[in-house]
Design a protein around this motif. Sequence first.
Motif, mmCIF file in Angstrom:
data_model
loop_
_atom_site.group_PDB
_atom_site.id
_atom_site.type_symbol
_atom_site.label_atom_id
_atom_site.label_comp_id
_atom_site.label_asym_id
_atom_site.label_seq_id
_atom_site.Cartn_x
_atom_site.Cartn_y
_atom_site.Cartn_z
ATOM 1 N N TYR A 68 -56.205 -45.089 38.420
ATOM 2 C CA TYR A 68 -56.510 -43.755 38.934
ATOM 3 C C TYR A 68 -57.546 -43.813 40.056
ATOM 4 C CZ TYR A 68 -53.792 -41.985 35.042
ATOM 5 O OH TYR A 68 -52.761 -41.726 34.166
ATOM 6 N N GLY A 69 -57.497 -44.892 40.831
ATOM 7 C CA GLY A 69 -58.392 -45.061 41.965
ATOM 8 C C GLY A 69 -59.759 -45.610 41.621
ATOM 9 N N MET A 70 -59.986 -45.921 40.359
ATOM 10 C CA MET A 70 -61.282 -46.432 39.913
ATOM 11 C C MET A 70 -61.191 -47.922 39.602
ATOM 12 S SD MET A 70 -62.290 -43.284 37.336
ATOM 13 C CE MET A 70 -60.679 -43.236 36.543
ATOM 14 N N PRO A 71 -62.293 -48.647 39.743
ATOM 15 C CA PRO A 71 -62.283 -50.060 39.348
ATOM 16 C C PRO A 71 -61.927 -50.165 37.865
ATOM 17 C CG PRO A 71 -64.273 -49.521 40.552
ATOM 18 C CD PRO A 71 -63.582 -48.228 40.260
ATOM 19 N N ALA A 72 -61.021 -51.069 37.563
ATOM 20 C CA ALA A 72 -60.582 -51.238 36.183
ATOM 21 C C ALA A 72 -60.247 -52.699 35.941
ATOM 22 C CB ALA A 72 -59.363 -50.360 35.905
ATOM 23 N N TYR A 73 -60.089 -53.047 34.680
ATOM 24 C CA TYR A 73 -59.904 -54.447 34.297
ATOM 25 C C TYR A 73 -58.871 -54.501 33.189
ATOM 26 C CZ TYR A 73 -63.972 -54.355 37.139
ATOM 27 O OH TYR A 73 -64.809 -54.114 38.204
ATOM 28 N N ALA A 74 -57.873 -55.380 33.379
ATOM 29 C CA ALA A 74 -56.714 -55.423 32.485
ATOM 30 C C ALA A 74 -56.611 -56.757 31.763
ATOM 31 C CB ALA A 74 -55.446 -55.172 33.290
ATOM 32 N N ASP A 75 -55.950 -56.723 30.609
ATOM 33 C CA ASP A 75 -55.704 -57.937 29.843
ATOM 34 C C ASP A 75 -54.491 -58.676 30.412
ATOM 35 O OD1 ASP A 75 -53.445 -56.555 28.875
ATOM 36 O OD2 ASP A 75 -54.331 -56.176 26.913
ATOM 37 N N ALA A 76 -54.120 -59.764 29.768
ATOM 38 C CA ALA A 76 -53.010 -60.593 30.262
ATOM 39 C C ALA A 76 -51.680 -59.846 30.258
ATOM 40 C CB ALA A 76 -52.896 -61.860 29.414
ATOM 41 N N ASP A 77 -51.556 -58.808 29.443
ATOM 42 C CA ASP A 77 -50.331 -58.002 29.404
ATOM 43 C C ASP A 77 -50.342 -56.888 30.450
ATOM 44 O OD1 ASP A 77 -49.300 -59.463 27.245
ATOM 45 O OD2 ASP A 77 -50.336 -58.182 25.788
ATOM 46 N N GLY A 78 -51.420 -56.811 31.235
ATOM 47 C CA GLY A 78 -51.527 -55.782 32.263
ATOM 48 C C GLY A 78 -52.064 -54.454 31.766
ATOM 49 N N LYS A 79 -52.445 -54.393 30.493
ATOM 50 C CA LYS A 79 -52.975 -53.150 29.929
ATOM 51 C C LYS A 79 -54.443 -52.991 30.314
ATOM 52 C CE LYS A 79 -49.900 -53.151 25.984
ATOM 53 N NZ LYS A 79 -49.799 -53.355 24.540
ATOM 54 N N THR A 80 -54.790 -51.809 30.786
ATOM 55 C CA THR A 80 -56.177 -51.532 31.138
ATOM 56 C C THR A 80 -57.029 -51.566 29.871
ATOM 57 O OG1 THR A 80 -55.520 -50.198 33.024
ATOM 58 C CG2 THR A 80 -57.747 -49.840 32.165
ATOM 59 N N VAL A 81 -58.086 -52.361 29.918
ATOM 60 C CA VAL A 81 -59.019 -52.461 28.802
ATOM 61 C C VAL A 81 -60.235 -51.572 29.057
ATOM 62 C CG1 VAL A 81 -60.541 -54.027 27.500
ATOM 63 C CG2 VAL A 81 -58.252 -54.784 28.203
ATOM 64 N N VAL A 82 -60.734 -51.603 30.293
ATOM 65 C CA VAL A 82 -61.942 -50.849 30.617
ATOM 66 C C VAL A 82 -61.897 -50.431 32.084
ATOM 67 C CG1 VAL A 82 -63.294 -52.929 31.135
ATOM 68 C CG2 VAL A 82 -64.482 -50.838 30.432
ATOM 69 N N ALA A 83 -62.481 -49.282 32.358
ATOM 70 C CA ALA A 83 -62.563 -48.784 33.732
ATOM 71 C C ALA A 83 -63.980 -48.286 33.997
ATOM 72 C CB ALA A 83 -61.564 -47.653 33.956
ATOM 73 N N PHE A 84 -64.366 -48.364 35.254
ATOM 74 C CA PHE A 84 -65.649 -47.832 35.697
ATOM 75 C C PHE A 84 -65.378 -46.512 36.400
ATOM 76 C CE2 PHE A 84 -68.955 -47.060 38.771
ATOM 77 C CZ PHE A 84 -70.104 -47.315 38.062
ATOM 78 N N LYS A 85 -65.937 -45.430 35.885
ATOM 79 C CA LYS A 85 -65.726 -44.099 36.448
ATOM 80 C C LYS A 85 -66.989 -43.667 37.183
ATOM 81 C CE LYS A 85 -64.675 -39.408 34.852
ATOM 82 N NZ LYS A 85 -64.381 -38.652 33.623
ATOM 83 N N PRO A 86 -66.951 -43.667 38.515
ATOM 84 C CA PRO A 86 -68.138 -43.260 39.270
ATOM 85 C C PRO A 86 -68.420 -41.769 39.097
ATOM 86 C CG PRO A 86 -66.298 -43.688 40.757
ATOM 87 C CD PRO A 86 -65.840 -44.047 39.377
ATOM 88 N N GLY A 87 -69.679 -41.428 38.934
ATOM 89 C CA GLY A 87 -70.054 -40.029 38.754
ATOM 90 C C GLY A 87 -69.641 -39.158 39.924
ATOM 91 N N ALA A 88 -69.776 -39.670 41.137
ATOM 92 C CA ALA A 88 -69.458 -38.873 42.324
ATOM 93 C C ALA A 88 -67.985 -38.496 42.382
ATOM 94 C CB ALA A 88 -69.853 -39.629 43.582
#
Length: 138
Positions: A68-88
């Motif tokens: 969704y336009g935010m930095p994110a990090y995925a596992d080996a299956d391509g599933k998003t595990v965590v994302a960084f949501k900027p306040g701005a």
Amino acid sequence: MTDTTFSKEEKAAIKAAVAEKKAAQAGADAAAACDEAIAAMTGTDKEFAEAFHRLVAENTSLAAKTWYGMPAYADADGKTVVAFKPGAKFKIRYATIEFQQAAQLDDGGLWPVGYAITSMTAADQERIAAILRTAVGR
């Protein structure tokens, strides 16, 4: 009649998700997109995102991408595990780290999946690193 279903920021995030899907299908460099998303930030959002990006790289084997336009990090299956949501991005007073269902944070019947960030002290960074390691089963 004005459509109030989604805010302007939410609509932009949805458009970003569609663009990410198309880019992935075209073989775009997901890690570069993550770097670009962080580089486009300003102020503490950028400072915190850079530190978070480093913590993810040092403590997990997750792959950088955008979500969704935010930095994110995925596992080996391509599933998003965590994302960084900027306040701005959503005009809120703090950035957040948001874990998704692929994160291994289960702890009984109740556990946190989101964390507000208002500082990035050494102690904060160690706490985030520990949560990241737990999220990926380390």
